[in-house]
Motif scaffolding. Structure first.
Motif, PDB file in Angstrom:
ATOM      1  N   ILE A 138     -40.840 -93.068-120.667  1.00 51.01           N
ATOM      2  CA  ILE A 138     -40.887 -94.469-120.231  1.00 51.01           C
ATOM      3  C   ILE A 138     -40.109 -94.635-118.930  1.00 51.01           C
ATOM      4  O   ILE A 138     -40.549 -95.315-118.000  1.00 51.01           O
ATOM      5  CB  ILE A 138     -40.322 -95.397-121.332  1.00 51.01           C
ATOM      6  CG1 ILE A 138     -41.267 -95.401-122.540  1.00 51.01           C
ATOM      7  CG2 ILE A 138     -40.127 -96.818-120.798  1.00 51.01           C
ATOM      8  CD1 ILE A 138     -40.707 -96.101-123.764  1.00 51.01           C
ATOM      9  N   TRP A 184     -30.725 -95.506-122.061  1.00 48.91           N
ATOM     10  CA  TRP A 184     -31.626 -95.462-123.208  1.00 48.91           C
ATOM     11  C   TRP A 184     -30.849 -95.090-124.459  1.00 48.91           C
ATOM     12  O   TRP A 184     -29.755 -94.547-124.392  1.00 48.91           O
ATOM     13  CB  TRP A 184     -32.796 -94.497-122.969  1.00 48.91           C
ATOM     14  CG  TRP A 184     -32.415 -93.063-122.696  1.00 48.91           C
ATOM     15  CD1 TRP A 184     -32.233 -92.476-121.480  1.00 48.91           C
ATOM     16  CD2 TRP A 184     -32.178 -92.031-123.672  1.00 48.91           C
ATOM     17  NE1 TRP A 184     -31.895 -91.154-121.625  1.00 48.91           N
ATOM     18  CE2 TRP A 184     -31.865 -90.861-122.964  1.00 48.91           C
ATOM     19  CE3 TRP A 184     -32.208 -92.001-125.062  1.00 48.91           C
ATOM     20  CZ2 TRP A 184     -31.567 -89.660-123.611  1.00 48.91           C
ATOM     21  CZ3 TRP A 184     -31.913 -90.800-125.712  1.00 48.91           C
ATOM     22  CH2 TRP A 184     -31.603 -89.645-124.976  1.00 48.91           C
ATOM     23  N   GLU A 187     -37.039-106.793-127.921  1.00 48.28           N
ATOM     24  CA  GLU A 187     -35.870-106.151-127.314  1.00 48.28           C
ATOM     25  C   GLU A 187     -34.894-107.181-126.747  1.00 48.28           C
ATOM     26  O   GLU A 187     -33.676-107.026-126.882  1.00 48.28           O
ATOM     27  CB  GLU A 187     -36.315-105.188-126.212  1.00 48.28           C
ATOM     28  CG  GLU A 187     -37.057-103.960-126.719  1.00 48.28           C
ATOM     29  CD  GLU A 187     -38.569-104.180-126.787  1.00 48.28           C
ATOM     30  OE1 GLU A 187     -38.998-105.353-126.871  1.00 48.28           O
ATOM     31  OE2 GLU A 187     -39.300-103.166-126.747  1.00 48.28           O
ATOM     32  N   VAL A 213     -33.953 -98.761-121.991  1.00 46.26           N
ATOM     33  CA  VAL A 213     -35.033 -98.434-122.928  1.00 46.26           C
ATOM     34  C   VAL A 213     -34.419 -98.361-124.316  1.00 46.26           C
ATOM     35  O   VAL A 213     -33.563 -97.510-124.576  1.00 46.26           O
ATOM     36  CB  VAL A 213     -35.707 -97.087-122.586  1.00 46.26           C
ATOM     37  CG1 VAL A 213     -36.839 -96.801-123.574  1.00 46.26           C
ATOM     38  CG2 VAL A 213     -36.224 -97.085-121.152  1.00 46.26           C
ATOM     39  N   VAL A 253     -35.589-104.583-119.279  1.00 43.90           N
ATOM     40  CA  VAL A 253     -36.077-103.824-120.426  1.00 43.90           C
ATOM     41  C   VAL A 253     -37.388-103.133-120.065  1.00 43.90           C
ATOM     42  O   VAL A 253     -38.334-103.768-119.597  1.00 43.90           O
ATOM     43  CB  VAL A 253     -36.284-104.743-121.643  1.00 43.90           C
ATOM     44  CG1 VAL A 253     -36.962-103.981-122.783  1.00 43.90           C
ATOM     45  CG2 VAL A 253     -34.945-105.303-122.117  1.00 43.90           C
ATOM     46  N   PRO A 266     -41.169-108.026-123.533  1.00 40.12           N
ATOM     47  CA  PRO A 266     -40.317-107.341-124.513  1.00 40.12           C
ATOM     48  C   PRO A 266     -39.445-108.323-125.302  1.00 40.12           C
ATOM     49  O   PRO A 266     -38.213-108.239-125.318  1.00 40.12           O
ATOM     50  CB  PRO A 266     -39.476-106.412-123.629  1.00 40.12           C
ATOM     51  CG  PRO A 266     -39.349-107.142-122.333  1.00 40.12           C
ATOM     52  CD  PRO A 266     -40.633-107.912-122.157  1.00 40.12           C
ATOM     53  N   GLU A 281     -34.847 -96.949-127.177  1.00 37.36           N
ATOM     54  CA  GLU A 281     -35.561 -95.835-127.812  1.00 37.36           C
ATOM     55  C   GLU A 281     -34.581 -94.684-127.960  1.00 37.36           C
ATOM     56  O   GLU A 281     -33.957 -94.272-126.968  1.00 37.36           O
ATOM     57  CB  GLU A 281     -36.761 -95.426-126.957  1.00 37.36           C
ATOM     58  CG  GLU A 281     -37.472 -94.162-127.405  1.00 37.36           C
ATOM     59  CD  GLU A 281     -38.005 -94.249-128.817  1.00 37.36           C
ATOM     60  OE1 GLU A 281     -37.488 -93.503-129.682  1.00 37.36           O
ATOM     61  OE2 GLU A 281     -38.905 -95.070-129.047  1.00 37.36           O
ATOM     62  N   SER A 297     -40.585-100.625-121.486  1.00 38.95           N
ATOM     63  CA  SER A 297     -41.256-100.217-122.718  1.00 38.95           C
ATOM     64  C   SER A 297     -42.518 -99.435-122.355  1.00 38.95           C
ATOM     65  O   SER A 297     -42.878 -99.313-121.182  1.00 38.95           O
ATOM     66  CB  SER A 297     -41.607-101.433-123.573  1.00 38.95           C
ATOM     67  OG  SER A 297     -42.549-102.261-122.910  1.00 38.95           O
ATOM     68  N   ALA A 298     -43.186 -98.930-123.366  1.00 39.38           N
ATOM     69  CA  ALA A 298     -44.386 -98.131-123.126  1.00 39.38           C
ATOM     70  C   ALA A 298     -45.502 -98.955-122.493  1.00 39.38           C
ATOM     71  O   ALA A 298     -46.347 -98.417-121.778  1.00 39.38           O
ATOM     72  CB  ALA A 298     -44.860 -97.513-124.438  1.00 39.38           C
ATOM     73  N   ASP A 299     -45.525-100.267-122.765  1.00 37.27           N
ATOM     74  CA  ASP A 299     -46.505-101.154-122.153  1.00 37.27           C
ATOM     75  C   ASP A 299     -45.790-102.019-121.121  1.00 37.27           C
ATOM     76  O   ASP A 299     -45.123-102.988-121.468  1.00 37.27           O
ATOM     77  CB  ASP A 299     -47.163-102.041-123.211  1.00 37.27           C
ATOM     78  CG  ASP A 299     -48.235-102.960-122.627  1.00 37.27           C
ATOM     79  OD1 ASP A 299     -48.402-102.976-121.389  1.00 37.27           O
ATOM     80  OD2 ASP A 299     -48.898-103.668-123.411  1.00 37.27           O
TER      81      ASP A 299
END
Length: 298
Positions: free
Chosen positions: A208, A251, A288, A197, A276, A285, A199, A278-280
């Motif tokens: 996530i 992360w 990323e 992640v 990878v 990605p 982030e 992600s929030a969705d």
């Protein structure tokens, strides 16, 4: 290290997001991953595209990248069909198709496919016997097709060392990679998956991670492996403790991701396939993947 015909490089991409896009978009995305320099493109098999057909789509849309099943479910086709499919793709796309095999999980086998889930190691051993004995009357591939096994526990890892070219562990940390290397020995390939992640906010990153890992905590194969790695039942609550999330999902910034991948390589991995998050979970990605390529492949 034993020599095999396929060269996957040190880093690849593991993704399920291509399932949520038309085949033409999947091919376009695979071409970009190839151009970015990733050595292999891995994907799984559940209720989406059939694994060998999907591999053919991605191979047809690219020129160099290795396409790998991570994994093709042995309950989805009999051993003769699996062996024939592997040889068909290996002959059509020399040194570019890597067959990852796995026993999947009880709900995906019994509830989704209507089969009875049997003892994993014995079932896989019998399946490999049948694959090795399967007839094939078409044009054979120029080199021996490559197969690896989805392996977490010591018995399946041992089988991967005995009857395959290596192992493809999923949802593991560098400590597992070190143990897997010891069991496999030096002459088999080790291709762990690593979820990441990009982030730096701990709460956002772990949220996530929990959204991803929560489902896997309900599957005995993964839960048992986490117990073997030193976690306990308290780590499985509410989608996973911070300790578990931080161990299994890398992360942070690019340096943090690079350090985790280096840890896998330094403990015995030949290739690490990055997944990878992600929030969705359905979004590609691309940003990323590009960032990671600039940091890891240049």
């Amino acid at each position: 290290m034993a020599q095999i015909s396929i060269q996957v490089g040190p880093i690849g991409i593991w993704t399920r997001q291509l399932e949520d896009h038309p085949a033409a978009k999947a091919q376009e995305t695979a071409r970009e991953l190839e151009e970015l320099g990733y050595g292999a493109l891995w994907f799984g098999e559940a209720a989406g595209r059939e694994a060998l057909s999907n591999a053919g789509i991605l191979l047809a849309g690219t020129k160099r990248i290795v396409v790998a099943t991570g994994i093709a479910n042995i309950y989805a086709r009999d051993a003769v069909a699996m062996a024939s499919g592997q040889k068909t793709l290996a002959e059509a796309y020399p040194n570019r198709f890597l067959l990852g095999l796995g026993v999947s999980h009880v709900p995906l086998v019994e509830q989704l496919r209507g089969h009875r889930y049997e003892k994993p190691v014995a079932t896989m051993r019998a399946y490999l016997d049948a694959m090795d004995q399967a007839p094939y009357s078409s044009v054979p591939p120029a080199t021996k097709p490559v197969r690896v096994l989805a392996a977490l526990g010591p018995k399946m890892l041992q089988l991967a060392g005995e009857r395959a070219d290596g192992a493809h562990p999923y949802n593991v940390n560098p400590e597992h990679t070190a143990e897997a290397r010891q069991i496999l020995g030096p002459d088999r390939y080790l291709y762990p998956e690593q979820a990441v992640v990009l982030e730096t906010d701990p709460d956002k990153a772990r949220d996530i991670g929990r959204a991803f890992l929560g489902f896997y905590l309900t599957l005995p194969n993964y839960a048992n492996n986490f117990l073997r790695l030193g976690f306990d039942e308290s780590d499985f609550k509410d989608g996973g403790s911070n300790r578990l999330i931080d161990a299994i999902i890398a992360w942070g910034d690019l340096n943090a991701i690079r350090d985790r991948i280096h840890a896998h390589h330094s403990t015995g991995a030949d290739h690490v396939c990055i997944q990878v998050l992600s929030a969705d979970p359905k979004a590609l990605p691309l940003h990323e993947w590009r960032e990671l390529a600039s940091a890891l492949l240049r």
